[in-house]
Scaffold this active site. Structure first.
Site, PDB file in Angstrom:
ATOM      1  N   SER A  13       0.805  -1.226   0.000  1.00 57.71           N
ATOM      2  CA  SER A  13       0.000   0.000   0.000  1.00 57.71           C
ATOM      3  C   SER A  13       0.834   1.269   0.000  1.00 57.71           C
ATOM      4  O   SER A  13       0.268   2.358  -0.096  1.00 57.71           O
ATOM      5  CB  SER A  13      -0.940   0.006   1.215  1.00 57.71           C
ATOM      6  N   LYS A  50      -6.807   4.130   8.365  1.00 67.94           N
ATOM      7  CA  LYS A  50      -5.934   5.135   7.752  1.00 67.94           C
ATOM      8  C   LYS A  50      -6.559   6.525   7.811  1.00 67.94           C
ATOM      9  O   LYS A  50      -5.846   7.529   7.998  1.00 67.94           O
ATOM     10  CB  LYS A  50      -5.631   4.732   6.315  1.00 67.94           C
TER      11      LYS A  50
END
Length: 960
Positions: free
Chosen positions: A867, A910
């Site tokens: 990611s 996140k």
């Protein structure tokens, strides 16, 4: 070493038998046959009931002496014929014994095992018709050596003994010794072998024997005097070597002198002491009836034993068993008969006290045993009477009736009922005291403890379930919706069903506690067991009944406890289950338990009967679903329990944590108040984790310190104390009741941002971000961890200045504890960066000759995953263009080799991390839009979210 065997005179009962039998004969026969009768006193020990030989003295053929046929009498002893004991024989072999002295007139058995020199000396003495030795007691009872190296190792006074029996087995020399008189050791002498001389048949000894004269004593061995030359030359080389090292050679020969006792004073004191000794001996005999008759005969006035004080003292020394060695040796050393009598009286009185104590103890034990035996007989008779009258039934009938009573309320299936009936029939033919009976009874109890066909009524009211879930937990929208759906399905089906759910998320977010709330909402019984670290399959599927102490697995134990077929079972820490090992693979054992197609016929190893678990609602918890085995994960319905935002933590603190702590600490809102700003400061700088467990611990610390301050403000004389209420009945125990509450009103404590540090210490996190202004080559990314989300900075710098004239190509180095997937992302990002730079600035050859170093801070934390792809590309391009990116910006997304931005997971965590570090703009993959839309509105506010599908879109936002 000397081995005091069963014949040792100090050994309890056998020893007394020999002594008393010997002295009974001594009192009635002449002294000329003393040695023969002493041997006869050993009849009980060395005679036996087997084959015996009979030896006769030369004068009286009517007095046989029974001797064991197995004993090999030394040939030169002359068939046990009487030998006249010399009155003075100074040089004798020394035998050192342990513990108890050998007193004159008594017998002892001694074994010589180790010392070959001593055995050779004894054999030589016997061959020379000198079966005599000196017996002395060693001062150290722990000394097990057969010989001594110094006379200081033994007491100086001992006994002159005659060897009356010998059994030579080669390696072991067994001697039976008869003590005659006291002797005192003077000095050690050397053992010198005397030359053999042939005695003519017409010699003086032979003539004397034919004439019927008594035999003369044999000559004594030569003393330790300087030998003549011929004698010295006859010494063997081995003996010379032994003489060279006298320290290693034990003393086997000593010079002694006779110990003569002082004249016995004939006065009333002596007579009174002797009478006291005799009476005490009679008292001791009362506590041990085994030798009572022999002792009484021995002490009869006709035997004249009580008129001999010397013999009486020696008899006492032989009878006592509890005396110490030094006390007995003191009697051996004493020459004053009056003092010896006093010592004997003291010893026999101590023996009397010990004998009385032992007698009382034995009597108490015997009484208890008799009482126990009597109660046992009465109980057995009572059982038989009750059984005959029909009042009480036997154990088998009681167990079977108990099992039948249980089965009346159960809907036992046919296959299980068949097994139960077979085991009941088997139980009737087993002995109640056999191990198989216990195994069968235990098996039947477990079979009938399973709630066959029993279910608890389940709640089907959605409003009640929603209220129960909201009261216990804040947020958790996905979990609550899934439970409401489950209730709705059961409501429409009008039946009770099961399901397998798995709550996964960071620690402290309420995964385990929500399961209890779900059980209350559904009105189901709750059972929890943890599989973290479990390595044994038997914990889940049970043990085989062949093992001792076998038990069913956790699920059958659960069914027995909850007494229903539709409980809620929480399997905690399923991601931390042990791997395959010696006891099997527990993760594989869970497959059958959690498979909806198989758990309708779950087979436990102990029960060995299928059990229906299809109605059980299984809820598993895990922190990282990647650690759950794939086949096991496939059988679960995964529900993500994400971390909490700061706003959610504040709400949880107000609604749940603070009220609970007020109840536990008895601190009301008038005594302690925590401002919202203090809670926000606490969450921001002390408790940044996704859960609220650490927040709860900090709030607990605040309450404890506040309670201490309030207690310190309160005067001691006004502190609440307990009063004691006493009832009119004097026998009743006093009851403590609280007194009236004190009138003291403490000062209210208010927790704000100014005094928060006083209660919880210094802040753990002092800054939200690592860089307030990011330089070229530094980009803030977003990462997901098991603890929640966090900001992840990527730092890219040049290792050395770019040399465009160099022929070598550039290089790249990575640090920061990166995993293999992330290292591959670095190489992919470098290729993508080169392509974008060549397209946007063809003249820029930065990547061709540059040596680049990429670092991810917090190197102690392992980092892996794809990611960070877009973050790596942005960091490389920022360094190549020497241009910083837009501030207050964060990004996440996987990059493909062609520049396409791929979706990633953990969007909620996140976003929480981005809000925590103060990011204003967040770039997300376009395919993660659906995940972002599922977030609550307050979480999406104050953030500028940009969705990109290709890196070119991100490049425009960053660098153009």
């Amino acid at each position: 070493m000397y081995r005091a065997g069963a014949l040792v005179l100090r050994s309890a009962t056998l020893r007394r038998t020999r002594f008393l039998a010997a002295h009974q004969n001594f009192a009635t026969i002449s002294s000329q046959r003393s040695s023969v009768l002493l041997a006869k006193s050993l009849e009980s020990s060395i005679g036996g009931a087997g084959n015996q030989k009979k030896f006769y003295s030369s004068k009286d053929h009517d007095d046989p002496i029974a001797v064991d046929d197995s004993l090999e009498l030394y040939k030169d002893l002359g068939g046990m014929s009487p030998i006249q004991v010399p009155a003075d024989m100074p040089n004798v072999p020394i035998l050192a014994i342990n513990r108890y002295p050998l007193f004159p007139g008594f017998i002892k058995k001694v074994d010589i095992v180790k010392d070959d020199n001593l055995k050779a000396l004894i054999r030589r003495q016997l061959s020379l018709k000198q079966p005599y030795a000196g017996v002395f007691v060693k001062k150290d009872d722990e000394n097990k050596e057969e010989t001594i190296v110094s006379l200081s190792e033994v007491y100086p006074t001992g006994s002159f003994v005659q060897i009356i029996e010998v059994r030579d087995q080669g390696s072991v020399l067994e001697l039976v010794l008869s003590a005659h008189r006291r002797i005192r050791v003077i000095e050690p002498i050397e053992d010198v072998v005397a030359p053999k001389t042939d005695t003519p048949l017409n010699g003086r000894r032979a003539r004397g024997k034919r004439a019927g004269l008594p035999p003369t004593p044999p000559p004594t061995p030569p003393l330790s005097t300087p030998t003549s030359a011929p004698e010295a030359s006859a010494t063997s080389p081995e003996e010379k070597e032994e003489k060279k090292d006298p320290e290693r050679k034990g003393i086997v020969m000593v010079r002694t002198e006779n110990v003569v006792a002082d004249p016995v004073p004939k006065n009333n004191e002596t007579k009174a002491t002797m009478m006291a000794i005799v009476q005490t001996i009679r008292d001791v005999v009362q506590f041990n009836q085994l030798f009572g008759q022999q002792i009484n005969l021995l002490l009869h006035p006709s035997q004249n034993v009580i008129d001999n004080p010397v013999y009486l003292c020696d008899l006492v020394a032989t009878l006592v068993q509890s005396a110490e060695t030094k006390d007995l040796q003191e009697m051996m050393d004493e020459t004053d008969v009056s003092k010896r009598l006093k010592i004997a009286l003291l010893l026999i009185q101590k023996e009397k006290a010990v004998a009385k104590l032992k007698h009382d103890i034995n009597k108490d034990v015997e009484k208890k045993v008799q009482d126990h035996h009597r109660k046992y007989l009465l109980n057995e008779q009572l059982k038989v009477i009750k059984k005959e009258l029909g009042i009480e039934k036997d154990e088998k009938t009681t167990i079977i009736e108990k099992i039948d009573e249980r089965m009346k309320t159960l809907a036992v299936p046919e296959y299980a009922l068949k097994v139960i009936n077979e085991e009941k029939t088997k139980l009737q033919f087993l002995d109640p005291h056999s191990s198989e009976f216990s195994v069968t009874r235990n098996y039947l109890e477990w079979l009938t403890s399973v709630p066959w066909g029993l279910t608890s009524p389940e709640n089907r009211r959605l409003s009640h379930a929603k209220k129960a879930l909201d009261e216990g937990h804040y947020g958790m929208k996905d979990v609550k919706e899934r439970i409401m759906e489950f209730i709705a399905v059961n409501l429409l089906r009008k039946s009770v069903g099961g399901k397998i759910l798995c709550f996964h998320g960071p620690p402290g977010v309420g995964k385990t506690s929500i399961a209890k709330s779900i059980a209350n909402a559904l009105n189901r019984e709750y059972f929890r067991f943890s599989v973290g670290g479990m390595t044994d399959v038997a914990e889940i599927k049970g043990h085989r009944r062949t093992y001792v102490g076998a038990m069913p697995g956790k699920m059958i134990q659960c069914m027995k406890k909850v007494k229903t077929e539709n409980p809620l079972v929480l399997i905690d820490e399923v991601d931390k289950i042990g791997g395959a090992g010696f006891h099997g693979d527990p993760a594989s054992a869970l497959l059958e338990l959690l498979d909806p197609e198989q758990n309708a016929n779950f087979n436990d190893h102990f029960l060995d009967v299928p059990v229906d678990l299809s109605r059980v609602l299984f809820i598993c918890t895990a922190n990282e679903i990647s650690k759950i085995p794939g086949p096991l994960r496939d059988r679960m319905e995964m529900i993500d329990v994400s971390g909490y935002l700061a706003e959610e933590k504040v709400a949880i603190a107000h609604q749940h944590l603070i009220p609970q702590l007020r109840k536990e600490t008895s601190l009301s809102a008038d005594q302690l108040n925590i401002e919202d700003s203090a809670l926000e400061e606490l969450i921001k700088h002390y408790c940044r984790e996704s859960g609220v467990r650490n927040l709860q611990q900090h709030i607990e610390r605040i309450f404890r310190k506040a309670a201490l301050q309030i207690a310190e403000q309160q005067p001691e004389d006004e502190q609440p104390a307990a009063t004691t209420a006493i009832s009119e009945n004097s026998d009743a125990e006093p009851v403590s009741t609280p007194s009236d509450p004190p009138t003291f009103t403490p000062e209210k404590i208010n927790i704000s941002t100014e005094n928060l540090q006083k209660f919880v210490g210094r802040p753990k996190f002092t800054s939200d971000r690592m860089y307030e202004v990011t330089p070229p080559g530094v980009i803030m990314g977003l990462a997901w961890t098991a603890m929640g989300g966090s900001a992840l900075y990527i730092e890219t710098v040049l290792k050395r200045p770019v040399d465009v004239t160099s022929d070598k190509d550039g290089s790249i180095e990575t640090t920061g504890n990166l995993g293999d997937v992330m290292k591959e992302s670095v190489r992919t990002a470098l290729t993508v960066s080169k392509g974008i730079l060549a397209r946007e600035q063809p003249d820029n050859k930065f990547f061709d000759k540059s040596h680049i170093h990429i670092h991810v801070p917090e190197g102690a934390t392992p980092k892996d995953g794809p990611s960070a792809g877009v973050t790596l590309v942005s960091s490389l391009l920022s360094l190549a263009l020497n241009r910083p990116v837009v501030q207050d910006m964060a990004m996440t997304g996987e990059i493909s080799l062609t520049g396409k931005v791929l979706p990633v997971g953990g969007i909620r965590e996140k976003i929480i991390a981005a809000r925590r570090v103060g990011a204003k703009r967040v770039f997300l993959p376009a395919e993660n839009r659906r995940d972002f839309d599922d977030l609550p509105e307050f979480m999406k506010s104050e953030l500028d979210i940009r969705f990109v599908s290709h890196y070119d879109e991100l490049y425009e936002h960053l660098f153009q």
